[in-house]
Design a protein around this motif. Structure first.
Motif, PDB file in Angstrom:
ATOM      1  N   ARG A   1       0.816  -1.230   0.000  1.00  0.00           N
ATOM      2  CA  ARG A   1       0.000   0.000   0.000  1.00  0.00           C
ATOM      3  C   ARG A   1       0.843   1.271   0.000  1.00  0.00           C
ATOM      4  O   ARG A   1       0.303   2.368   0.080  1.00  0.00           O
ATOM      5  CB  ARG A   1      -0.937   0.035   1.220  1.00  0.00           C
ATOM      6  CG  ARG A   1      -1.883  -1.138   1.302  1.00  0.00           C
ATOM      7  CD  ARG A   1      -2.986  -1.099   0.270  1.00  0.00           C
ATOM      8  NE  ARG A   1      -3.642  -2.390   0.147  1.00  0.00           N
ATOM      9  CZ  ARG A   1      -4.324  -2.785  -0.922  1.00  0.00           C
ATOM     10  NH1 ARG A   1      -4.450  -2.010  -1.975  1.00  0.00           N
ATOM     11  NH2 ARG A   1      -4.884  -3.970  -0.959  1.00  0.00           N
TER      12      ARG A   1
ATOM     13  N   MET B   1     -12.571  -5.298 -14.786  1.00  0.00           N
ATOM     14  CA  MET B   1     -13.388  -6.444 -14.333  1.00  0.00           C
ATOM     15  C   MET B   1     -14.554  -6.680 -15.299  1.00  0.00           C
ATOM     16  O   MET B   1     -14.826  -7.813 -15.695  1.00  0.00           O
ATOM     17  CB  MET B   1     -13.912  -6.203 -12.901  1.00  0.00           C
ATOM     18  CG  MET B   1     -12.840  -6.051 -11.843  1.00  0.00           C
ATOM     19  SD  MET B   1     -11.854  -7.541 -11.604  1.00  0.00           S
ATOM     20  CE  MET B   1     -10.438  -7.180 -12.589  1.00  0.00           C
TER      21      MET B   1
ATOM     22  N   GLY C   1       2.411   1.122  -5.159  1.00  0.00           N
ATOM     23  CA  GLY C   1       1.512   1.599  -6.216  1.00  0.00           C
ATOM     24  C   GLY C   1       2.247   1.740  -7.545  1.00  0.00           C
ATOM     25  O   GLY C   1       1.715   1.387  -8.598  1.00  0.00           O
TER      26      GLY C   1
HETATM   27  O1   DC Z   1      -6.789  -0.515  -7.335  1.00  0.00           O
HETATM   28  P1   DC Z   1      -5.316  -0.316  -6.969  1.00  0.00           P
HETATM   29  O2   DC Z   1      -4.943   1.117  -6.756  1.00  0.00           O
HETATM   30  O3   DC Z   1      -4.876  -1.192  -5.839  1.00  0.00           O
HETATM   31  O4   DC Z   1      -4.504  -0.813  -8.267  1.00  0.00           O
HETATM   32  C1   DC Z   1      -3.115  -0.832  -8.285  1.00  0.00           C
HETATM   33  C2   DC Z   1      -2.621  -0.719  -9.715  1.00  0.00           C
HETATM   34  O5   DC Z   1      -2.982  -1.866 -10.476  1.00  0.00           O
HETATM   35  C3   DC Z   1      -3.132   0.503 -10.471  1.00  0.00           C
HETATM   36  O6   DC Z   1      -2.021   1.156 -11.053  1.00  0.00           O
HETATM   37  C4   DC Z   1      -3.999  -0.034 -11.571  1.00  0.00           C
HETATM   38  C5   DC Z   1      -3.620  -1.485 -11.692  1.00  0.00           C
HETATM   39  N1   DC Z   1      -4.783  -2.334 -11.886  1.00  0.00           N
HETATM   40  C6   DC Z   1      -5.057  -2.767 -13.159  1.00  0.00           C
HETATM   41  O7   DC Z   1      -4.348  -2.407 -14.093  1.00  0.00           O
HETATM   42  N2   DC Z   1      -6.111  -3.598 -13.371  1.00  0.00           N
HETATM   43  C7   DC Z   1      -6.901  -3.989 -12.357  1.00  0.00           C
HETATM   44  N3   DC Z   1      -7.932  -4.800 -12.602  1.00  0.00           N
HETATM   45  C8   DC Z   1      -6.650  -3.520 -11.045  1.00  0.00           C
HETATM   46  C9   DC Z   1      -5.577  -2.684 -10.855  1.00  0.00           C
END
Ligand code: DC
Length: 226
Positions: free
Chosen positions: A92, A133, A97
């Motif tokens: 985190r 998603m 990130g």
């Molecule tokens: O939701 P988050 O901030 O924990 O996501 C971390 C990183 O992962 C963010 O840079 C976007 C990427 N991510 C992605 O590309 N596809 C996803 N389904 C979830 C997150």
């Protein structure tokens, strides 16, 4: 496909996705997928194993065999472990990130994590939080929400979170970072951040979180999912 119903909550960071998705999963008693955590753990595992985030083949190997576990602590907090080692805090951080967004842009890493994400869809149902998603991972989801908010509101929310944690930050700088990240995320060639064609776009700008949740629950009820 297991046949379990799926609700997807996609959108940019700071729109309130995590809060809404968690609450929804708790209310329905469904499983929860924090797909961002999988990208974050992949980035962290690279640091632990000494694999450079720029080494696409190496990062893909890590993603393919990722030994990750999610367990709920008594406090309700979700503990994330890599090879049994607690990485909940490390993933985190700002570095966590950065690692996640770097490895998430590698197409073979996304492919390597696809099946693992789909395995979360088990009865009685799944609430999946992420960016792709509804478009890529669960294209047949029963309900797709794209939760967004203006860049300035998301910057302000992030500012308040960081100040509460005792960090010194500048609001204009945060806004600039968010605008840059939005541009990068929505323009990347693989799984860009865009609403699915059949997603319901919910703008949470200026709307209290309880009201956003009530609206989402309204859509859940409309679909006969509760
Ligand atoms: O939701 P988050 O901030 O924990 O996501 C971390 C990183 O992962 C963010 O840079 C976007 C990427 N991510 C992605 O590309 N596809 C996803 N389904 C979830 C997150």
């Amino acid at each position: 496909m297991t046949g379990a119903p799926v609700i997807t909550i996609d959108g940019p960071s700071g729109a309130g996705k995590g809060t809404i998705a968690h609450r929804l999963a708790d209310t329905l008693g469904w499983h929860f997928l924090d797909s961002g955590a999988l990208y974050r753990v992949t980035g962290q595992a690279c640091l632990i194993e000494g694999v450079d985030w720029g080494d696409h083949a190496g990062v893909t190997d890590i993603a393919r065999t990722l030994d990750v576990s999610f367990t709920s602590a008594a406090s309700g907090e979700v503990l994330v472990a890599y090879k049994g080692q607690d990485v909940s805090r490390a993933i985190r951080t700002e570095e966590g990130g950065r690692g996640a967004s770097t490895v998430a842009a590698i197409p073979s890493v996304r492919t390597a994590l696809l099946q693992r994400q789909r395995e979360f869809a088990k009865p009685p149902g799944l609430v999946a939080d992420g960016r792709d998603m509804g478009t890529v991972v669960f294209p047949h989801a029963q309900l797709k929400i794209f939760l967004t908010a203006s860049a300035s509101e998301r910057a302000e929310r992030r500012y308040k979170q960081l100040i509460a944690k005792g960090e010194s930050v500048s609001l204009p700088r945060l806004l600039e970072d968010i605008e840059e990240r939005d541009a990068r995320d929505s323009q990347r060639s693989v799984s860009p951040l865009v609403p699915a064609e059949d997603a319901i776009v919910v703008d949470s700008s200026g709307v209290p979180i309880d009201e956003v949740f009530a609206r989402v629950m309204g859509y859940v009820a409309d679909k006969g999912l509760k």
